[in-house]
Design a protein around this motif. Structure first.
Motif, mmCIF file in Angstrom:
data_model
loop_
_atom_site.group_PDB
_atom_site.id
_atom_site.type_symbol
_atom_site.label_atom_id
_atom_site.label_comp_id
_atom_site.label_asym_id
_atom_site.label_seq_id
_atom_site.Cartn_x
_atom_site.Cartn_y
_atom_site.Cartn_z
ATOM 1 N N GLN A 144 0.812 -1.216 0.000
ATOM 2 C CA GLN A 144 0.000 0.000 0.000
ATOM 3 C C GLN A 144 0.845 1.266 0.000
ATOM 4 O O GLN A 144 0.419 2.303 -0.486
ATOM 5 N N ILE A 145 2.054 1.190 0.566
ATOM 6 C CA ILE A 145 2.954 2.337 0.593
ATOM 7 C C ILE A 145 3.780 2.422 -0.691
ATOM 8 O O ILE A 145 4.222 3.487 -1.098
ATOM 9 N N GLN A 146 3.941 1.307 -1.367
ATOM 10 C CA GLN A 146 4.789 1.224 -2.559
ATOM 11 C C GLN A 146 4.339 2.199 -3.638
ATOM 12 O O GLN A 146 3.168 2.255 -3.993
ATOM 13 N N GLY A 147 5.278 3.002 -4.160
ATOM 14 C CA GLY A 147 4.977 3.920 -5.254
ATOM 15 C C GLY A 147 4.082 5.070 -4.870
ATOM 16 O O GLY A 147 3.378 5.630 -5.715
ATOM 17 N N GLU A 148 4.079 5.467 -3.602
ATOM 18 C CA GLU A 148 3.204 6.534 -3.117
ATOM 19 C C GLU A 148 3.530 7.847 -3.823
ATOM 20 O O GLU A 148 4.611 8.405 -3.661
#
Length: 315
Positions: A47-51
């Protein structure tokens, strides 16, 4: 036999029904949480990946590569990083939501004579119980999310923020005050309301539908079918709010405890959709669903069996 002696002879669930159900549900939740926690950690990282708001233009990994990467780069034990506050959270969250739902179902909203419970009442009860339970458990959820990101910070060469669960609580409290412990509570409560509309309402409705309309009895087969259905519906309803909640909780904050990336959960939602597309709201859906399905299965089977062994009625 005197009234006092008669009362002492009753099983604990009858003497202290709410306290006993709180304890029983908390025990079942702790077992389910520990068994499925690596999937929760994987989901959080996805969910944090590529924020977009944080400028994280990193290569995207899928669920298996993310989990394997954590094990290889940080160590297998790190798959359980943040498990302690997660168990704390479920002791509070699950205990409160289960007791609240049963109270609403049996005393406030009211079952009908054949023990069935209309779907709209189950939805209202599930959403209310989830929101109340999550509000009380929000500080533990905040610590869990932030501790789950500590291994990633170490790999990026950033200093670790916490030395343990209690240090995390104290540091968040010292930096943001009591309000800081409830950072992200709005999307957290919104997510819990949606998840429990799927979890509690679906489990209760499917279970009693099967009992009333099929030849299945109140046994493990019925509990298993009901729990699998509840896990799927909860994942579909709760993942978008879970993505927003995770990002709100993990964002850096100023000295007043205000978020530096997002002003509110709605701002986070808008930025996420504009920067990464609508389907970004379902980042981590597969591990979320893969975790909710076994979590629901382990929890409900354990909970129903513990209730039965302790002399309490079936849920």
């Amino acid at each position: 036999m005197s009234p006092a002696e008669e009362e002492r002879s009753l099983p604990l669930p009858e003497r202290w029904p709410r306290a006993s159900k709180f304890a029983l549900s908390a025990c079942a939740a702790a077992v389910a949480e520990l068994v499925t926690f690596p999937l929760d950690l994987t989901k959080t990282r996805l969910q944090i990946q590529g924020e977009a708001a944080a400028g994280r233009a990193v290569p995207h990994r899928g669920m298996l590569r993310t989990a394997a990467g954590i094990a290889q780069e940080e160590g297998v034990r790190k798959l359980w990083q943040g498990a302690t506050p997660a168990v704390y959270r479920h002791i509070v969250y699950t205990g409160v939501r289960m007791v609240t739902y049963e109270h609403l179902r049996d005393s406030v909203l009211g079952r009908v004579e054949d023990e069935s419970f209309p779907l709209w009442k189950a939805v209202v009860g599930g959403m209310s119980a989830g929101a109340i339970g999550q509000f009380f458990a929000s500080p533990t959820d905040l610590v869990k999310v932030q501790m789950q990101m500590e291994g990633k910070r170490k790999l990026e060469g950033k200093p670790l923020r916490f030395h343990g669960v209690h240090h995390a609580f104290l540091k968040i409290l010292s930096e943001g005050g009591v309000r800081g412990l409830w950072a992200g509570w709005v999307p957290n409560v919104q997510r819990a309301a949606l998840v429990n509309m799927g979890d509690l309402a679906t489990y209760d409705s499917v279970k009693h539908f099967l009992l009333l309309n099929t030849t299945l009895g109140d046994n493990s087969v019925t509990h298993s079918v009901s729990s699998v259905c509840s896990g799927l519906v909860a994942a579909v309803l709760g993942t978008p709010a879970d993505v927003v909640k995770t990002r709100i909780m993990n964002q850096p904050r100023d000295k007043q405890g205000r978020g530096l990336l997002y002003k509110s959960s709605m701002d986070c939602l808008i930025q996420t959709v504009q920067g990464e597309g609508f389907m970004s709201l379902y980042k981590g859906f597969i591990p979320t669903w893969m975790r909710m399905a076994p979590w629901s299965l382990v929890f409900w089977l354990t909970y129903e069996q513990i209730r039965r062994m302790c002399g309490a009625t079936s849920f």
